[in-house]
Design a protein around this motif. Structure first.
Motif, PDB file in Angstrom:
ATOM      1  N   ILE A   4      -0.747   3.627  12.081  1.00  0.00           N
ATOM      2  CA  ILE A   4      -0.788   2.871  10.777  1.00  0.00           C
ATOM      3  C   ILE A   4       1.303   3.311  10.106  1.00  0.00           C
ATOM      4  CG2 ILE A   4      -0.578   2.389   8.203  1.00  0.00           C
ATOM      5  CD1 ILE A   4      -3.772   2.412   8.122  1.00  0.00           C
ATOM      6  N   LYS A   6       4.311   3.257   7.691  1.00  0.00           N
ATOM      7  CA  LYS A   6       4.445   3.339   6.592  1.00  0.00           C
ATOM      8  C   LYS A   6       6.179   2.922   7.085  1.00  0.00           C
ATOM      9  CE  LYS A   6       3.476   4.030   1.582  1.00  0.00           C
ATOM     10  NZ  LYS A   6       3.429   2.821   1.173  1.00  0.00           N
ATOM     11  N   ASP A   8       9.796   1.807   4.882  1.00  0.00           N
ATOM     12  CA  ASP A   8      10.520   1.440   3.209  1.00  0.00           C
ATOM     13  C   ASP A   8      11.210  -0.293   3.503  1.00  0.00           C
ATOM     14  OD1 ASP A   8      12.488   0.302   1.199  1.00  0.00           O
ATOM     15  OD2 ASP A   8      13.324   2.447   1.452  1.00  0.00           O
ATOM     16  N   TYR A  38       2.930 -11.350   6.634  1.00  0.00           N
ATOM     17  CA  TYR A  38       2.958 -10.931   7.609  1.00  0.00           C
ATOM     18  C   TYR A  38       2.222 -10.641   8.849  1.00  0.00           C
ATOM     19  CZ  TYR A  38       2.857  -6.263   4.527  1.00  0.00           C
ATOM     20  OH  TYR A  38       3.444  -5.241   4.674  1.00  0.00           O
ATOM     21  N   SER A 155      -0.187  -8.731   1.791  1.00  0.00           N
ATOM     22  CA  SER A 155       0.307  -7.218   1.637  1.00  0.00           C
ATOM     23  C   SER A 155      -0.829  -6.756   2.522  1.00  0.00           C
ATOM     24  CB  SER A 155      -0.984  -6.864  -0.473  1.00  0.00           C
ATOM     25  OG  SER A 155      -2.165  -7.076   0.215  1.00  0.00           O
ATOM     26  N   PHE A 156      -0.104  -5.084   2.118  1.00  0.00           N
ATOM     27  CA  PHE A 156      -0.749  -4.449   3.862  1.00  0.00           C
ATOM     28  C   PHE A 156      -2.048  -4.079   3.173  1.00  0.00           C
ATOM     29  CE2 PHE A 156      -2.645  -0.014   4.561  1.00  0.00           C
ATOM     30  CZ  PHE A 156      -2.303   0.088   5.767  1.00  0.00           C
ATOM     31  N   GLU A 157      -2.983  -3.977   2.389  1.00  0.00           N
ATOM     32  CA  GLU A 157      -4.636  -3.962   2.034  1.00  0.00           C
ATOM     33  C   GLU A 157      -4.847  -5.062   2.850  1.00  0.00           C
ATOM     34  OE1 GLU A 157      -2.278  -3.614  -0.387  1.00  0.00           O
ATOM     35  OE2 GLU A 157      -2.947  -1.384  -0.208  1.00  0.00           O
ATOM     36  N   LYS A 160      -4.414  -5.125   6.620  1.00  0.00           N
ATOM     37  CA  LYS A 160      -6.140  -3.542   6.999  1.00  0.00           C
ATOM     38  C   LYS A 160      -7.077  -4.976   6.692  1.00  0.00           C
ATOM     39  CE  LYS A 160      -6.629  -0.480   4.003  1.00  0.00           C
ATOM     40  NZ  LYS A 160      -6.569  -0.063   2.896  1.00  0.00           N
ATOM     41  N   ILE A 171       2.481  -2.305  10.330  1.00  0.00           N
ATOM     42  CA  ILE A 171       3.664  -1.930   9.750  1.00  0.00           C
ATOM     43  C   ILE A 171       3.497  -2.443   8.101  1.00  0.00           C
ATOM     44  CG2 ILE A 171       5.895  -1.783   8.930  1.00  0.00           C
ATOM     45  CD1 ILE A 171       6.308  -2.509  12.203  1.00  0.00           C
ATOM     46  N   ASP A 172       3.281  -0.716   7.851  1.00  0.00           N
ATOM     47  CA  ASP A 172       2.697  -0.704   6.063  1.00  0.00           C
ATOM     48  C   ASP A 172       4.268  -0.878   5.105  1.00  0.00           C
ATOM     49  OD1 ASP A 172       2.378  -0.682   3.470  1.00  0.00           O
ATOM     50  OD2 ASP A 172       1.598   1.742   3.460  1.00  0.00           O
ATOM     51  N   ALA A 173       4.859  -2.094   4.737  1.00  0.00           N
ATOM     52  CA  ALA A 173       5.790  -2.491   3.869  1.00  0.00           C
ATOM     53  C   ALA A 173       5.282  -3.053   2.592  1.00  0.00           C
ATOM     54  CB  ALA A 173       6.813  -2.632   4.704  1.00  0.00           C
ATOM     55  N   GLY A 174       4.129  -2.373   1.754  1.00  0.00           N
ATOM     56  CA  GLY A 174       3.977  -3.079   0.711  1.00  0.00           C
ATOM     57  C   GLY A 174       3.453  -4.597   0.365  1.00  0.00           C
TER      58      GLY A 174
END
Ligand code: AMP
Ligand code: MG
Length: 336
Positions: A4, A6, A8, A38, A155-157, A160, A171-174
């Protein structure tokens, strides 16, 4: 193992994103944010890498992928000719949530286009998507990063939940800003044909060119010969039975048929369903909030108790036309 990373969303650090770009270059899979939803991406010229996308999603191989680019040079790498009308759309609406279908160049592997002679191309405006493509140095083929049939991840959730252990990098970007998938227009037809309504509304694209609306874009799913293979599948469906009630006046009568149903309606109508479990889906005063929250709310119903979800329909205009397209495809029943 899924790594993962993260970043901005507005100002991604290229040193961090380089790690993900290396994975793309080596033929791996990277889940990345775009302004719509995503995506699960691979080097569009690497047949084996693209094949892995279908496996990770459980996607039928006759449903082609959208090729994401970060420059006009990349467009010429994937399409064999650019019709004059394309430049009108490109000048005004790229980068942005608009996918254009054009004739494919032979160097794009058949797995990407599901053996069609055409290819779907989009230049996303999300800073992370844009930089990832640029750093990878190749177009990135990517469908939405959900398991096939499930609501697209916003969303990232969500990614996941669906993709952990199935891809090399997430890539976690909210949250993604728009929340529904791109508008798709087929430019190999004259006039161009709207295949999938999206964040850019029919009203907006009609200012650029005359547009024919394919009946599949209205949300009907059983087409014999769909021009866009994705049209024939039931999509975005939560696990529960989903009933879409187009005529609001019938809501109460429909609800009485079920034991403990979940109601989905805009914020302004919440009070009308006292005594029921209600999920508010955006606000009628900010119609884009309804698109933004749609898939999140559909996924939430999966985590709740109960067998049935009853959704209030929307007037089919502007962005709500696109929302209704998704709801019709998610619904197991539509009540007129
Ligand atoms: P997704 O990225 O998951 O939203 O899926 C991509 C969508 O684009 C699917 O509905 C495909 O059927 C559609 N698509 C991709 N390539 C083509 C093409 N060459 N012609 C028509 N539709 C396409
Ligand atoms: Mg999809």
């Amino acid at each position: 193992m899924t790594e993962i990373i993260k970043v901005d969303p507005e100002n991604p650090d290229s040193e961090i994103l380089k790690k993900a770009a290396e994975v793309i270059k080596k033929g791996g899979l990277v889940v990345f944010p775009t302004e719509t939803v995503y995506g699960i991406g691979a080097n569009a010229f690497n047949e084996n890498a693209c094949r892995k996308i279908f496996k990770a999603k459980g996607r039928p191989q006759d449903n082609p992928l959208i090729v994401h680019i970060s420059s006009i040079d990349m467009l010429y790498d994937v399409v064999s000719s650019v019709p004059r009308i394309a430049y009108e759309f490109i000048d005004k609406l790229w980068p942005g949530p608009l996918t254009l279908i054009m004739k494919k160049k032979s160097n794009v592997p058949d797995i990407v286009s599901a053996s069609l002679p055409t290819v779907a191309v989009r230049m996303p405006s999300h800073p992370v998507a844009n930089l990832l493509i640029e750093l990878s140095g190749c177009p990135i083929a990517a469908p939405s990063a959900n398991l096939s049939g499930k609501p697209s991840p916003t969303s990232f959730e969500h990614v996941k939940d669906d993709m952990m252990g199935r891809v090399d990098v997430i890539i976690d970007a909210g949250e993604t800003p728009l929340g529904i998938e791109s508008t798709i227009i087929d430019l190999t037809k004259d006039p161009p044909v709207l295949l999938r309504p999206g964040p850019l509304t029919l009203e907006q694209i009609s200012r650029i060119s005359e547009i024919e609306v394919h009946k599949g874009a209205l949300g009907e799913i059983s087409l014999d010969k769909p021009p866009s293979p994705g049209m024939k599948y039931r999509h975005y469906a939560p696990e529960k039975r989903l009933i879409l009630v187009k005529n609001m006046d019938k809501m109460k009568a429909v609800l009485r048929n079920f034991n403990d149903p979940i109601v989905i309606c805009p914020k302004e109508h919440k009070e009308m369903y006292k005594g029921y479990k209600v999920l508010a889906l955006g606000s009628l005063e900010r119609e884009y909030s309804i698109a933004h929250e749609l898939f999140k709310i559909l996924r939430e119903t999966d985590k709740m108790k109960g067998e049935v979800v009853v959704v209030e329909g929307f007037p089919e205009k502007g962005i709500l036309f696109s929302v209704m397209n998704r709801l019709k495809k998610a619904a197991s029943e539509v009540i007129e």
